[in-house]
Design an enzyme around this catalytic site. Structure first.
Site, short mmCIF file in Angstrom:
data_model
loop_
_atom_site.label_atom_id
_atom_site.label_comp_id
_atom_site.label_asym_id
_atom_site.label_seq_id
_atom_site.Cartn_x
_atom_site.Cartn_y
_atom_site.Cartn_z
N SER A 94 0.83 -1.21 0.00
CA SER A 94 0.00 0.00 0.00
C SER A 94 0.86 1.25 0.00
CB SER A 94 -0.92 0.03 1.23
OG SER A 94 -1.81 -1.05 1.20
N THR A 135 -10.92 10.64 0.98
CA THR A 135 -12.00 10.13 1.83
C THR A 135 -12.18 10.99 3.08
OG1 THR A 135 -11.59 7.91 1.04
CG2 THR A 135 -12.78 8.09 3.11
N PRO A 137 -14.65 11.43 6.90
CA PRO A 137 -15.39 10.58 7.85
C PRO A 137 -16.80 10.25 7.34
CG PRO A 137 -14.27 12.36 9.02
CD PRO A 137 -14.04 12.60 7.56
N CYS A 241 -6.93 9.00 -10.36
CA CYS A 241 -5.87 8.50 -9.47
C CYS A 241 -6.25 7.13 -8.91
CB CYS A 241 -5.64 9.45 -8.30
SG CYS A 241 -5.21 11.12 -8.80
N LEU A 341 -4.50 -24.87 7.41
CA LEU A 341 -3.51 -24.81 8.48
C LEU A 341 -4.11 -25.05 9.87
CD1 LEU A 341 -1.79 -23.43 6.14
CD2 LEU A 341 -0.59 -22.29 7.99
N GLY A 342 -5.44 -25.07 9.94
CA GLY A 342 -6.07 -25.30 11.24
C GLY A 342 -5.61 -24.27 12.25
N GLU A 366 -10.13 1.68 -1.77
CA GLU A 366 -10.10 2.06 -3.20
C GLU A 366 -11.36 1.57 -3.90
OE1 GLU A 366 -7.71 3.98 -3.91
OE2 GLU A 366 -6.32 3.54 -2.28
N GLY A 367 -12.50 1.77 -3.25
CA GLY A 367 -13.77 1.32 -3.81
C GLY A 367 -14.11 -0.03 -3.20
N THR A 368 -15.25 -0.07 -2.50
CA THR A 368 -15.64 -1.35 -1.90
C THR A 368 -16.01 -2.34 -3.00
OG1 THR A 368 -17.97 -0.70 -1.83
CG2 THR A 368 -16.63 -0.15 0.12
#
Lengths: 387, 248
Positions: A94, A135, A137, A241, A341-342, A366-368
């Site tokens: 990121s 973004t 709140p 962007c 992997l439990g 970046e967009g749901t």
């Protein structure tokens, strides 16, 4: 050395330069990121010491012109680099995505020549770090409703507002902040330390813990005239962007998938229950095959997406499709690896739980997933479900 | 000064190796090739030496078209020029050394770096043979390298310690892990490498003195043995390590 997951010989579709970059980043991640990342994740610290190395390698702003100190390579190469970085950690990837796609890209695309000459070379070496403030709140999926305002004053602008969920915010030297000027969204370069501007870190995350997430608070911040991005114009500019960033994410999560699959496959072959490796059980094989199939599909999707982007033919809806599909499948792959992997799957000894927790964010930032569904829905029906 | 570095293109150490149907070569299906890991130390030391004293670096590799990938990597790391001694034939160690010695002589290079061995056939001999053929001094398995004018001081790794050796140029140095940290090929380096030309020289048939007549896989690993799960097993473990495994 990690040899990757390549069931369909996708290797043969890459050119020598693309393979070399991928291998170089892969080695870098193996040697420099993997040995330290679990600890950074647990302690919730971004590995700042690696930023300079990212710059030296040329991983910040891969696609931009050489005159700004960048490698000027194609989008497939950029994607492969993101894939390898995310095999290390989504939070770590990121950092690079934001620096490249959300800071260097808007300065390169909407900035003045002076802004480009000053900032791009410093951002490319990692000497300066940037973040992207869109973004708020109360405005996530609907950024067009943003409250942050810019007001024209003599020699500049006064900015007021608050941004949230801003990767790199606290460690940034420069923030690309989007605000409404007379009702139109424009980009502004807000420099660290300027009066009225602060970027407190958001604490308490269960995901992307090796990445810095911040608020940006702007209280009567004076921005000089030279710090507006002159060519930015309306909501389309920040969305352009985001398209760059989403493209990188579509590639990046394949790295997470590879790490989880590799871990699960090795575990399944060596974990003995009922006197045989659990890989011998049909239910485990089914899970492994699901993982491999999804990795392979995502790889092919990405490669064609990258080739389209390199030819200048890609659409935002195609990027949405890849981001949407690959993130959802990456999360499924990580969860499936955790099942194989439990109990061991939750330990930091394996990368699986970290990737799984990270991907919970990657699926929605970046967009749901849902917004990408509606973007594609609008594209194929011509009818917007949200506007 | 012209610094040469000899590099080999070998199967990735993580690759699963199978023997091909002729019984005397490896099956290349699905095998990725990489720069011989020990040669990366050689490349790095050549680059460091150039950065310190100036000069020109050249990478030389013997093999087929695919060896270009390894040469390209050397160029991407920063080596100035590259030569491929092109052949499809099998070359034994002496034949390799002869071809490399001829090229090094043609390049007029007085300082040559090799990895201490190639991880494909592990003969650990080509560097030394090349030095002998060139009548150069040779220091092998080097973990520390210092050059002062035409004098070399090098630490060699030996069992349980180091041996400090002094010699003069011209010389061949074979490099061991620990000598340096090879740099990553940066994206700029990779771009620059793309523009460089790899010179190709086609080799004549080798005059080999050895021939590979077969390959065998190692015997399958014996399963492990659990001798206990608490501290009472320690004496027995120590006894087995001493008497059976003979490692302590």
């Amino acid at each position: 050395m990690f040899i990757g997951v390549d069931y369909f010989n996708i290797e043969s579709l890459l050119n020598e330069e693309e393979r070399m970059v991928r291998d170089s980043v892969r080695l870098f991640v193996t040697e420099q990121v993997l040995p330290i990342i679990e600890n950074h994740y647990q302690e919730s610290i971004f590995p700042l010491s690696i930023v300079q190395k990212l710059g030296e390698l040329g991983l910040l702003g891969i696609t931009f012109p050489q005159k700004y100190g960048c490698a000027e390579m194609n989008n497939v190469t950029y994607g492969l680099a993101m894939q390898e970085l995310e095999r290390g950690d989504s939070g770590f990837r990121s950092f690079c995505s934001v620096q490249s796609s959300l800071v260097m890209y808007p300065i390169f695309t909407f900035g003045s020549q002076e802004q480009k000459d000053f900032w791009l070379p410093k951002l490319a070496t990692g000497e300066k770090i940037g973040c992207f403030g869109l973004t708020e709140p109360d405005y996530g999926s609907n950024p067009g409703g943003m409250m942050t305002k810019a007001e024209k004053v003599e020699n500049g602008f006064i900015l007021n507002g608050a941004k949230m969920w801003i990767t790199n915010g606290t460690i940034s030297d420069i923030a690309v902040v989007w605000a409404k000027l007379d009702g139109e969204i424009k980009g502004f370069l807000v420099e660290k330390g300027i009066k009225g501007f602060s970027a407190p870190e958001m604490k308490g995350k269960h995901s992307l813990r090796a990445s810095v997430t911040s608020e940006l608070i702007l209280e009567d911040v004076f921005i000089p005239e030279k710090n507006i991005l002159p060519k930015s114009k309306g909501l389309k500019s920040p969305l352009m962007c985001l398209n760059q960033a989403r493209y990188g994410i579509a590639w990046g999560v394949v790295g997470s998938m590879m790490a989880c699959y590799d871990s699960a496959l090795n575990y399944a072959k060596t974990r003995i229950q009922f006197e045989k490796p659990i890989a011998s059980f049909q239910l485990i094989q089914q899970k492994l095959v699901f993982m491999l199939s999804e990795i392979t599909k995502a790889q092919l999707l990405n490669l064609q997406l990258g080739r389209l982007k390199d030819r200048g033919e890609v659409t935002h809806a195609q990027i949405s499709l890849a981001k949407r599909n690959n993130c959802e499948m990456a999360l499924e792959v990580a969860r499936t690896a955790r099942e194989i992997l439990g109990a061991n799957g939750i330990l930091s000894e394996y990368p699986v739980m970290r990737h799984s927790a990270n991907l919970e964010s990657v699926k929605t930032y970046e967009g749901t997933h849902e917004m990408h569904t509606l973007i594609i829905g609008e594209d194929i029906t011509g009818i917007s479900a949200f506007e | 000064m012209k610094i040469a570095v000899c590099v080999n293109h070998v199967p990735d150490t993580a690759a699963k190796i199978n023997i091909s149907s002729d019984g005397k070569s490896i099956d290349n299906t699905g095998v990725t090739y990489v720069v011989n890991p020990y040669d990366e130390f050689a490349i790095e030391e050549a680059l460091k030496t150039k950065e310190k004293f100036g000069g020109d670096t050249i990478a030389i590799s013997l093999g087929n078209e695919s060896n270009k990938e390894t040469l390209r990597k050397a160029l991407a790391m920063g080596i100035d020029n590259a030569v491929l001694l092109k052949t499809e034939e099998y070359y034994d160690s002496l034949s390799v050394a002869k071809a490399l010695a001829a090229e090094i002589k043609a390049q007029n290079s007085g300082l040559v770096f090799f990895g201490k061995q190639s991880v494909d056939f592990d003969n650990s001999i080509v560097g030394q043979l090349t030095a002998e053929l060139l009548n150069y001094n040779c220091v092998s398995v080097v973990v520390e390298f210092e050059l002062k004018e035409n004098k070399i001081i090098a630490d060699r790794e030996i069992e349980g310690g180091k041996e400090v050796v002094e010699t003069l140029l011209p010389a061949v140095i074979t490099t061991q892990k620990g000598l340096n940290d090879p740099r990553y090929a940066s994206l700029k380096g990779i771009m620059a490498a793309k523009k460089k030309v790899i010179e190709e020289k086609t080799l004549a048939k080798p005059n080999n003195f050895t021939e590979v007549i077969g390959m065998k896989k190692p015997a399958p690993k014996q399963p492990g043995k659990i001798i206990g799960t608490d501290s009472s097993a320690v004496p027995e473990l120590v006894r087995l390590l001493r008497e059976e495994a003979k490692v302590i």
